[in-house]
Design an enzyme around this catalytic site. Structure first.
Site, short mmCIF file in Angstrom:
data_model
loop_
_atom_site.label_atom_id
_atom_site.label_comp_id
_atom_site.label_asym_id
_atom_site.label_seq_id
_atom_site.Cartn_x
_atom_site.Cartn_y
_atom_site.Cartn_z
N GLU A 7 0.88 -1.08 0.04
CA GLU A 7 0.15 0.06 -0.01
C GLU A 7 0.74 1.22 0.13
OE1 GLU A 7 -2.30 -3.30 0.65
OE2 GLU A 7 -0.84 -2.64 2.09
N ARG A 21 -0.43 20.33 14.27
CA ARG A 21 -0.26 19.05 13.28
C ARG A 21 -1.38 18.07 13.75
NH1 ARG A 21 1.09 20.84 8.33
NH2 ARG A 21 3.14 21.79 8.43
N ALA A 38 7.04 25.56 4.95
CA ALA A 38 6.83 24.47 3.97
C ALA A 38 5.62 24.37 3.31
CB ALA A 38 7.19 23.22 4.57
N GLU A 80 5.59 29.87 -0.75
CA GLU A 80 5.43 29.48 0.76
C GLU A 80 6.10 30.37 1.97
OE1 GLU A 80 3.59 27.25 2.07
OE2 GLU A 80 2.65 26.45 0.02
N GLU A 135 3.74 31.72 4.69
CA GLU A 135 3.93 31.61 6.16
C GLU A 135 4.69 32.34 6.78
OE1 GLU A 135 4.96 27.26 6.16
OE2 GLU A 135 2.93 26.89 5.59
N PRO A 194 9.81 6.49 3.19
CA PRO A 194 9.73 5.40 1.98
C PRO A 194 9.24 4.34 2.02
CG PRO A 194 12.02 5.63 3.19
CD PRO A 194 11.06 6.74 3.82
N GLU A 209 6.19 10.77 -0.89
CA GLU A 209 6.49 12.21 -0.35
C GLU A 209 8.11 12.27 -0.35
OE1 GLU A 209 5.57 15.65 2.57
OE2 GLU A 209 5.65 13.71 3.47
N GLU A 214 -3.30 27.37 9.43
CA GLU A 214 -2.32 28.27 8.89
C GLU A 214 -2.54 29.57 9.56
OE1 GLU A 214 -1.57 28.22 4.94
OE2 GLU A 214 -0.60 26.51 5.07
#
Length: 218
Positions: free
Chosen positions: A39, A64, A76, A93, A97, A115, A120, A146
């Site tokens: 997956e 987060r 980021a 960004e 930010e 990984p 990503e 944000e």
């Protein structure tokens, strides 16, 4: 997605989830001992910016939800606009930010964040010769998490101590700060060897004009 010198090839793929910022697919791959299912979280990939002025680095603190708390990070964001160059995304960004513009850019490095299950990658830049003149930029109004970002200029030696003591837990920020400690400065023109199944699929849509936000394409 495979290298001819290895036994790993994708022989089947099934899309399980197609959400705004991620997709999840199940690949069947060949291995040295037979077929296996994996997956994979599809992701747009990202850029991050270590903005440095007078031996201080710009740190931001943001909630987060994945860990349920606020983390100290660096600016980021996602590579989620069709055709946007990573360096241009980093400029965007940094403005959004941190309210900053940089006149000198270097590459710190690229990081593969997870990984074992995710596509990503994040390209981390060093931004210097900073000012807060954002004239001519069409910046969106900050919203959701944000809208409550805390920004702080932190002396680089102190920020490195934050890594050593665990105050900085974000992996991308940790790597950026260690690059600052090592004095890394690479050319921004180096190739960014990332792949996004999510971006490939959505940018092929008839809706995908240059600059289109791919989060809203299905």
């Amino acid at each position: 997605m495979s290298n001819d010198s290895t036994p790993y090839r994708v022989v089947d793929s099934e899309l399980l989830l197609d959400a705004p910022i991620i997709g999840v697919r199940r690949d069947t791959i060949t291995t040295a001992t037979g077929e296996a299912k994996r997956e994979i979280v599809e992701h747009f990939s990202a850029v991050a910016v270590a903005a440095v002025r007078d031996n201080h680095v710009m740190m931001i603190r943001q909630y987060r939800h994945g860990v349920g708390r606020q983390l100290w990070e660096i600016p980021a964001g996602l590579l989620d606009l069709v055709g946007e160059d990573p360096l241009e995304a980093a400029r965007r960004e940094l403005a959004e930010e941190a309210g900053l513009r940089a006149h000198t850019w270097h590459l710190l490095g690229d990081v593969v964040t997870s990984p074992g299950f995710s596509e990503e990658m994040c390209r981390i830049y060093l931004a210097e010769d900073l000012d807060d003149d954002l004239s001519g930029l069409d910046l969106p109004e900050a919203e959701f998490e944000e809208a409550e970002i805390e920004t702080r200029w932190v002396p680089i030696p102190e920020a490195i101590e934050w890594v050593q003591t665990g105050k900085v837990e974000n992996s991308i920020a940790t790597i950026a700060l260690l690059h600052l400690a090592a004095g890394t400065r690479r050319d921004v023109s180096e190739p960014f060897n990332y792949h996004s199944g999510l971006a490939d699929r959505r940018s092929a849509s008839a809706e995908a004009k240059p600059g289109t936000d791919m989060k809203f394409i299905r």
